[in-house]
Design a protein around this motif. Structure first.
Motif, PDB file in Angstrom:
ATOM      1  N   GLU A 146      52.161  32.162 -22.398  1.00 55.72           N
ATOM      2  CA  GLU A 146      52.191  33.627 -22.235  1.00 55.72           C
ATOM      3  C   GLU A 146      53.157  33.987 -21.111  1.00 55.72           C
ATOM      4  O   GLU A 146      52.989  33.535 -19.967  1.00 55.72           O
ATOM      5  CB  GLU A 146      50.799  34.151 -21.914  1.00 55.72           C
ATOM      6  N   PRO A 147      54.193  34.786 -21.376  1.00 60.45           N
ATOM      7  CA  PRO A 147      55.135  35.156 -20.305  1.00 60.45           C
ATOM      8  C   PRO A 147      54.492  36.101 -19.303  1.00 60.45           C
ATOM      9  O   PRO A 147      53.801  37.048 -19.678  1.00 60.45           O
ATOM     10  CB  PRO A 147      56.274  35.844 -21.073  1.00 60.45           C
ATOM     11  N   LEU A 148      54.672  35.837 -18.045  1.00 61.58           N
ATOM     12  CA  LEU A 148      54.102  36.654 -16.979  1.00 61.58           C
ATOM     13  C   LEU A 148      55.196  37.482 -16.317  1.00 61.58           C
ATOM     14  O   LEU A 148      56.336  37.033 -16.184  1.00 61.58           O
ATOM     15  CB  LEU A 148      53.420  35.776 -15.932  1.00 61.58           C
ATOM     16  N   GLY A 149      54.834  38.681 -15.881  1.00 55.83           N
ATOM     17  CA  GLY A 149      55.800  39.568 -15.261  1.00 55.83           C
ATOM     18  C   GLY A 149      56.431  38.989 -14.019  1.00 55.83           C
ATOM     19  O   GLY A 149      57.618  39.207 -13.743  1.00 55.83           O
ATOM     20  N   LYS A 150      55.663  38.197 -13.256  1.00 53.91           N
ATOM     21  CA  LYS A 150      56.217  37.633 -12.015  1.00 53.91           C
ATOM     22  C   LYS A 150      57.317  36.615 -12.295  1.00 53.91           C
ATOM     23  O   LYS A 150      58.197  36.378 -11.453  1.00 53.91           O
ATOM     24  CB  LYS A 150      55.103  37.009 -11.175  1.00 53.91           C
ATOM     25  N   ASP A 151      57.268  36.000 -13.480  1.00 54.46           N
ATOM     26  CA  ASP A 151      58.296  35.032 -13.861  1.00 54.46           C
ATOM     27  C   ASP A 151      59.369  35.630 -14.749  1.00 54.46           C
ATOM     28  O   ASP A 151      60.457  35.072 -14.905  1.00 54.46           O
ATOM     29  CB  ASP A 151      57.672  33.844 -14.588  1.00 54.46           C
ATOM     30  N   HIS A 152      59.063  36.776 -15.341  1.00 53.63           N
ATOM     31  CA  HIS A 152      60.004  37.438 -16.264  1.00 53.63           C
ATOM     32  C   HIS A 152      60.118  38.914 -15.879  1.00 53.63           C
ATOM     33  O   HIS A 152      59.553  39.780 -16.539  1.00 53.63           O
ATOM     34  CB  HIS A 152      59.511  37.296 -17.718  1.00 53.63           C
ATOM     35  N   PRO A 153      60.873  39.206 -14.807  1.00 52.61           N
ATOM     36  CA  PRO A 153      60.971  40.599 -14.344  1.00 52.61           C
ATOM     37  C   PRO A 153      61.562  41.530 -15.399  1.00 52.61           C
ATOM     38  O   PRO A 153      61.341  42.742 -15.330  1.00 52.61           O
ATOM     39  CB  PRO A 153      61.870  40.489 -13.099  1.00 52.61           C
ATOM     40  N   THR A 205      41.750  35.216 -14.849  1.00 49.09           N
ATOM     41  CA  THR A 205      42.311  34.383 -13.787  1.00 49.09           C
ATOM     42  C   THR A 205      43.335  33.371 -14.293  1.00 49.09           C
ATOM     43  O   THR A 205      44.271  33.023 -13.577  1.00 49.09           O
ATOM     44  CB  THR A 205      41.191  33.608 -13.061  1.00 49.09           C
ATOM     45  N   THR A 206      43.182  32.892 -15.529  1.00 45.84           N
ATOM     46  CA  THR A 206      44.062  31.845 -16.052  1.00 45.84           C
ATOM     47  C   THR A 206      44.881  32.369 -17.217  1.00 45.84           C
ATOM     48  O   THR A 206      44.315  32.808 -18.223  1.00 45.84           O
ATOM     49  CB  THR A 206      43.241  30.627 -16.525  1.00 45.84           C
ATOM     50  N   PRO A 207      46.209  32.346 -17.121  1.00 46.99           N
ATOM     51  CA  PRO A 207      47.039  32.819 -18.237  1.00 46.99           C
ATOM     52  C   PRO A 207      46.897  31.897 -19.446  1.00 46.99           C
ATOM     53  O   PRO A 207      46.634  30.696 -19.315  1.00 46.99           O
ATOM     54  CB  PRO A 207      48.468  32.762 -17.678  1.00 46.99           C
ATOM     55  N   PHE A 208      47.086  32.457 -20.635  1.00 45.64           N
ATOM     56  CA  PHE A 208      47.114  31.632 -21.831  1.00 45.64           C
ATOM     57  C   PHE A 208      48.407  30.810 -21.838  1.00 45.64           C
ATOM     58  O   PHE A 208      49.453  31.287 -21.398  1.00 45.64           O
ATOM     59  CB  PHE A 208      47.035  32.501 -23.085  1.00 45.64           C
ATOM     60  N   PRO A 209      48.341  29.567 -22.338  1.00 43.61           N
ATOM     61  CA  PRO A 209      49.551  28.714 -22.372  1.00 43.61           C
ATOM     62  C   PRO A 209      50.682  29.401 -23.130  1.00 43.61           C
ATOM     63  O   PRO A 209      50.489  29.917 -24.232  1.00 43.61           O
ATOM     64  CB  PRO A 209      49.069  27.458 -23.114  1.00 43.61           C
TER      65      PRO A 209
END
Length: 213
Positions: A201-208, A195-199
């Motif tokens: 960590e790039p996420l797909g929703k923010d980095h298409p 549920t919680t991303p690691f600090p």
């Protein structure tokens, strides 16, 4: 020596076997082996006529054992089919037997009667080896991956277990022996969150640009 029932549930295997104390016992309590494999069809084994893939070890078991040549699975995916095999219950009668997340709690509850319990009551020593993917611990996300994980396979009829907690693409990607992570380094503890991303960590929703098909 007691009879032994070993259950391997995995990408390549799911096994139940037994050792007998005497020759007389062997005729009464035979070795029992279940093989539950992901993504293998009836026609993929050379003992069933496959010409290009060779499965000599399975063929040897088939030549010495009893073969079931007309069988049906309750599901085409791993978690529900394992659930039904071990409990004798239709997975679709519950709403929590879909493909489990890596941090899922135990789907088979300790109060449920399993095939392993049945073999234990018949004098077998039981075990499970291989891919598990039926959840560990009481509830999702509450497991102590750095300590003793409970409830676990001991609570549903298995005297011994050496399992992959879930799958190779669902963290934690660890092996667990008798409800403790194998080769755990206390200086490098395991932390799992779905549920919680690691600090950082790039996420797909923010980095298409990281998303590929």
């Amino acid at each position: 020596m007691n009879n032994t029932l070993i259950g391997c549930l995995g990408v390549g295997a799911a096994v139940l076997s037994s050792l007998q104390a005497t020759h007389a016992q062997q005729s009464e309590r035979p070795n029992v082996i279940f093989i539950l494999a992901d993504d293998i069809g009836y026609g993929d084994l050379s003992c069933n006529g496959e010409k290009t893939i060779h499965t000599p070890n399975v063929d040897a078991l088939a030549s010495r054992g009893v073969r079931f040549t007309d069988a049906h699975a309750v599901a085409a995916t791993s978690t529900p089919s394992r659930y039904s095999l071990l409990t004798g219950q239709y997975a679709w009668r519950r709403n929590d037997t879909g493909i489990a997340t890596g941090d899922a709690g135990m789907i088979i509850r300790p109060e449920q009667h399993t095939v392993a319990d049945m073999f234990q009551s018949g004098g077998y020593v039981t075990g499970a080896v291989g891919k598990w993917h039926l959840g560990l611990g009481d509830k999702a996300g509450t497991q102590d991956w750095n300590g003793f994980i409970t409830p676990g396979l001991k609570d549903i009829g298995f005297d011994y277990s050496y399992i992959m907690a879930a799958t190779g693409d669902r963290v934690p990607c660890v092996f667990v022996e008798n409800q403790r992570v194998v080769n755990l380094d206390p200086n490098d503890p395991i932390e799992v969150s779905y549920t919680t991303p690691f600090p950082g960590e790039p996420l797909g929703k923010d980095h298409p640009e990281l998303l590929t098909v």
